[in-house]
Scaffold this active site. Structure first.
Site, PDB file in Angstrom:
ATOM      1  CE1 TYR A 441       6.745   2.247  -1.638  1.00  0.00           C
ATOM      2  CE2 TYR A 441       8.608   1.823  -3.100  1.00  0.00           C
ATOM      3  CZ  TYR A 441       7.954   2.671  -2.102  1.00  0.00           C
ATOM      4  OH  TYR A 441       8.442   3.948  -1.928  1.00  0.00           O
ATOM      5  CD  GLU A 442       6.149  -2.130   3.630  1.00  0.00           C
ATOM      6  OE1 GLU A 442       7.016  -2.155   3.185  1.00  0.00           O
ATOM      7  OE2 GLU A 442       5.873  -3.106   4.711  1.00  0.00           O
ATOM      8  N   GLY A 443       2.935  -4.213   0.010  1.00  0.00           N
ATOM      9  CA  GLY A 443       1.302  -4.573   0.033  1.00  0.00           C
ATOM     10  C   GLY A 443       0.618  -3.532  -0.707  1.00  0.00           C
ATOM     11  CD  GLN A 448      -1.520  -2.085   3.110  1.00  0.00           C
ATOM     12  OE1 GLN A 448      -1.718  -2.176   4.150  1.00  0.00           O
ATOM     13  NE2 GLN A 448      -0.335  -2.645   2.641  1.00  0.00           N
TER      14      GLN A 448
END
Ligand SMILES: Cc1cc2nc3c(=O)[nH]c(=O)nc-3n(C[C@H](O)[C@H](O)[C@H](O)COP(=O)(O)OP(=O)(O)OC[C@H]3O[C@@H](n4cnc5c(N)ncnc54)[C@H](O)[C@@H]3O)c2cc1C
Length: 592
Positions: A441-443, A448
Site C-alpha cells: 500500500y501507499e504505492g 516507489q
C-alpha cells in the site's frame, strides 16, 4: 512473545549523539519554541509508557478477533476503542500537528519515533492515528481557513479520525482513471458519487466522526491525473456551531478479509451523492495529496522498521533461552543438556542482520525526518530547496527499502524460533503477515522504485542525487583516521552508486524500458549505500565510548557486521542492474 519495550536508548542515541538534532531545532524558529533535547526525551518516555502498557497488549487479541461488519457499522476488536481514547487523550494523534489548531507541534524527527513505537506495538492500531495525521497534513496545507478551523482541532484531538479515499476497483496505481464524480452545488458544496475500495479506517467505532479525504473528478475535468480534485467528506455532517448533525450519504458496504493487519478495518466505501467540500483548487487534488504522501510514505517505511524491531526483541530473548546442540567450538552452558541457540553462527547471522537493518533503518528514517523538518521550517530558501530535493529523492527509498527489509527481518525473527515461529502463540508469524502489506500500500514498492529511478534520478538529470552523494563524500573526506575501517568501504560504495547512477542516466536515453528494468535493484543498491552512511555516522558517535557501557560496544560490533556481511550485497545487485532490460523481453506474453 516478549513484551514490547520502546528502544528509547537507541532513539536518543540517534537523535542526540549521531545527528545532534537539537542544533537543527535551535536554528528553526518554529521548532525552537516548542522543542529541545529535554522535552523530546520526556515526550518519547511518555509515549513509550502508554504504547508499551496499553496498545502492545492488544496486538495478538486484535489479530485473533479482527474487525466485524454489520449494517450498523464496523466494530474493532475488544479494547481498541478504550485504547484509542487513551492514546488520543494523551495528545498522541496530534503529536506532529499544527499548534494553531491544537496539535502538539513536535518535529517529524520526534513523531517518527512515536510512529515506530505505536506500529511496533500494534501495526493495525497504528494505522488509525497515522491516517488521521496524514489527512490533517493535507488539510492544513491546502484547505480553506474555514475548513481548517472546523475540522482540524477535533482531528488532532482524536475525537474524529481521518481516511484517505483514493483507490477504486479498477484504479489503484493509475489514479488518472478514477470514476468518482463531484457535482458542484449552488451553496458551494459538492455531491460526491462513487465507490472506493481498500479504505483503511473508512468505518469503525473508535471515534464519533470520520473525515474522509476523497479524490474525485469534476464534470469538466481534463482526462488523466491532471483532472483530479480533492474533497473533504465527513461521515456525519458538522453544524455551524461545531456540533454533529445529520448522517452524510456515505456508507461502508463491506470490509476485506485479509492476510494480516486484521484489526485494521479495510473498507469498501460507497458515496451516494454525499456532501463534500473542495480542498485546494479544482484539478489540484493529486498535488494536495502529495503533500501528505512524503510524510505518509516515510511512515509506512517506519512500519517496516517497527515490525523488524518487534520481531528482533522476541527473537533475541528466545535465542538466549532456547537450548539446542552444542556450540561448534565446544560446550558453553556446561550445566545444561545443550547450549542456547545464540551460540550458533547461523542464529547470530540472523540476529545481527535484524539488528543491523533495524538500527540502520532507525537512523535513516530519522535522517529523512530531519530533511522533512528542514524543508518545512527553514527560513532560508536555498536550505529549504536542498532539503525538499533530498526528501523527494529519499522518500521512495525510505518507503520501499525499509519495508522490504522489514519483511526480511521478520522472516529471520520467525526462523530463529524454528517450528515455533510458525505457530501462532509466539507471535512471530503475525509479524510476518502484518508487515507484508507495507510493501504494497501507499504505492507498491515497484512503483516507489520507478519514482526514484524515473522521476527523481532521470527526471532531475541526477541533480537531486548529487546532493546526497556530495554530502557523503564530504563526510568521508573529513573523517578521522580511526574511522577508516568504516569510511573506506563507504567511499567505495558511493563510487559504485555514482557509477551506477551515471549508467542509469545514460541507458535511459537509448531505451524506455531501461528505467523500469533497473529500478528495483537500483533502489536497493541506493538503500544499502545510504545505510552504510548511517552506520559510518553511528560508528563515529560510538567510537571511543566502548568502555563506557555495552551499548556502544554493541553498536560498533553491529557496524562492523554491516560493512562485512550486508554492504557486499550491492555487488550482485549492481550486476543485475547493469544486465539491462533485454532478458526481460525474451518471452511473448503467451510464452509465460
Ligand atoms: C490492506 C490495504 C489497505 C489499503 N489502504 C488504502 C487506503 O487507505 N486508501 C486508499 O486509497 N487505498 C488503500 N489501499 C490500496 C493500495 O494503495 C493499492 O492496493 C496499491 O496502491 C496498488 O494498487 P492496486 O491494488 O490496484 O494494484 P495495481 O495498480 O493493479 O498493480 C498491480 C501490479 O502491477 C504493478 N504495476 C502497476 N502499474 C505499473 C507500472 N506503471 N510499472 C510497473 N509496475 C506496475 C504494481 O506494482 C503491482 O505489482 C490499501 C490496500 C490494502 C490491501
Amino acid at each position: 512473545m516478549a513484551d514490547y519495550k520502546a528502544p528509547l536508548r537507541d532513539m536518543r542515541f540517534v537523535l542526540n549523539e549521531v545527528f545532534e538534532v537539537a542544533k537543527l531545532w535551535a536554528e528553526l524558529p518554529a521548532l525552537a519554541e516548542v522543542v529541545d533535547a529535554e522535552t523530546a526525551s520526556a515526550v518519547l518516555e511518555e509515549a513509550g509508557k502508554i504504547i508499551g502498557g496499553t496498545i502492545a497488549p492488544l496486538n495478538r487479541s486484535g489479530d485473533e478477533e479482527g474487525c466485524t461488519w454489520s449494517a450498523e457499522g464496523v466494530k474493532t476488536p475488544a479494547g481498541f476503542p478504550e485504547a484509542y481514547r487513551a492514546y488520543a487523550e494523551g495528545g498522541w494523534v496530534g503529536v506532529g500537528g499544527d499548534p494553531n489548531y491544537g496539535g502538539m507541534g513536535m518535529p517529524k524527527a520526534i513523531s517518527a519515533q512515536v510512529e515506530e513505537m505505536v506500529n511496533a506495538a500494534n501495526l493495525s492500531f497504528g494505522l488509525y492515528p497515522m491516517l488521521t495525521a496524514g489527512a490533517c497534513l493535507s488539510l492544513n496545507a491546502h484547505a480553506s481557513e474555514e475548513l481548517k478551523q472546523k475540522y482540524l482541532p477535533n482531528m488532532y484531538a482524536g475525537v474524529w479520525t481521518g481516511s484517505m479515499c483514493l483507490t477504486e476497483p479498477h484504479a489503484g496505481t493509475d489514479l488518472g482513471i478514477i470514476r468518482t464524480k463531484a457535482e458542484p452545488q449552488a451553496d458551494g458544496s459538492f455531491k460526491i458519487t462513487g465507490t472506493k475500495i481498500f479504505i483503511t479506517g473508512g468505518e469503525h467505532d473508535l471515534a464519533e466522526n470520520i473525515i474522509h479525504l476523497v479524490l474525485a473528478k469534476l464534470p469538466d475535468a481534463p482526462a488523466g491525473s491532471k483532472g483530479i480534485s480533492l474533497f473533504l467528506v465527513p461521515k456525519v455532517l458538522v453544524n455551524e456551531d461545531g456540533s454533529l448533525g445529520e448522517r452524510n450519504a456515505v456508507s461502508c458496504g463491506s470490509i476485506e478479509h485479509k492476510m494480516g493487519i486484521k484489526a485494521s478495518a479495510t473498507c469498501v466505501m460507497n458515496f451516494d451523492g454525499a456532501t463534500g467540500w473542495i480542498v485546494d483548487a479544482p484539478n489540484k487534488g493529486l498535488a494536495a495529496m502529495f503533500t501528505m504522501m512524503n510524510y505518509e510514505r516515510l511512515g509506512v517505511g517506519i512500519q517496516g522498521l517497527a515490525s523488524g524491531e518487534r520481531s528482533y526483541q522476541s527473537a533475541v530473548e528466545y535465542a538466549r533461552e532456547r537450548i539446542q546442540s552444542r556450540a561448534p567450538t565446544g560446550p558453553v552452558a556446561k550445566d545444561k543438556a545443550a547450549d542456547p541457540i545464540i551460540v550458533h553462527p547461523d542464529v547470530r547471522r540472523m540476529l545481527l542482520t535484524m539488528k543491523a537493518l533495524n538500527e540502520g533503518g532507525r537512523a535513516f528514517s530519522t535522517y529523512v525526518a530531519m530533511q522533512l523538518d528542514t524543508a518545512k521550517f527553514s527560513e532560508a530558501p536555498e536550505v529549504r530547496k536542498r532539503a525538499e530535493e533530498l526528501v523527494a529523492l529519499l522518500t521512495p527509498v525510505a518507503k520501499a527499502f525499509l519495508t522490504d527489509l522489514g519483511l526480511e527481518a521478520t522472516v529471520h525473527g520467525q526462523q530463529v524460533f524454528g517450528g515455533h515461529g510458525f505457530i501462532r502463540e509466539w507471535g512471530q508469524e503475525q509479524l510476518v503477515r502484518d508487515v507484508r502489506i507495507t510493501q504494497i500500500y501507499e504505492g507498491t514498492n515497484g512503483i516507489q522504485a520507478l519514482d526514484l529511478a524515473g522521476r527523481k534520478i532521470v527526471g532531475s538529470g541526477g541533480a537531486f542525487y548529487k546532493h546526497f552523494s556530495d554530502e557523503i563524500k564530504a563526510f568521508a573526506g573529513s573523517a578521522s583516521a580511526e574511522l577508516a575501517e568504516f569510511v573506506e568501504p563507504l567511499k567505495a560504495a558511493v563510487a559504485n552508486l555514482d557509477d551506477l547512477t551515471a549508467w542509469l542516466l545514460d541507458s535511459a536515453k537509448s531505451n524506455p524500458n531501461e528505467i523500469g528494468a533497473a529500478s528495483v535493484e537500483y533502489l536497493q543498491v541506493f538503500g544499502y549505500t545510504a545505510y552504510a552512511y548511517m552506520w559510518a555516522l553511528m560508528a563515529r558517535a560510538a567510537l571511543g565510548k566502548e568502555g563506557e557501557d555495552d551499548f556502544y560496544a554493541s553498536k560498533l560490533g553491529t557496524a562492523r557486521f554491516y560493512f562485512a556481511r550486508l554492504l557486499p550485497r550491492i555487488h550482485s545487485l549492481t550486476a543485475s542492474v547493469k544486465a539491462g532490460s533485454e532478458s526481460l523481453y525474451l518471452l511473448d506474453a503467451e510464452q509465460f
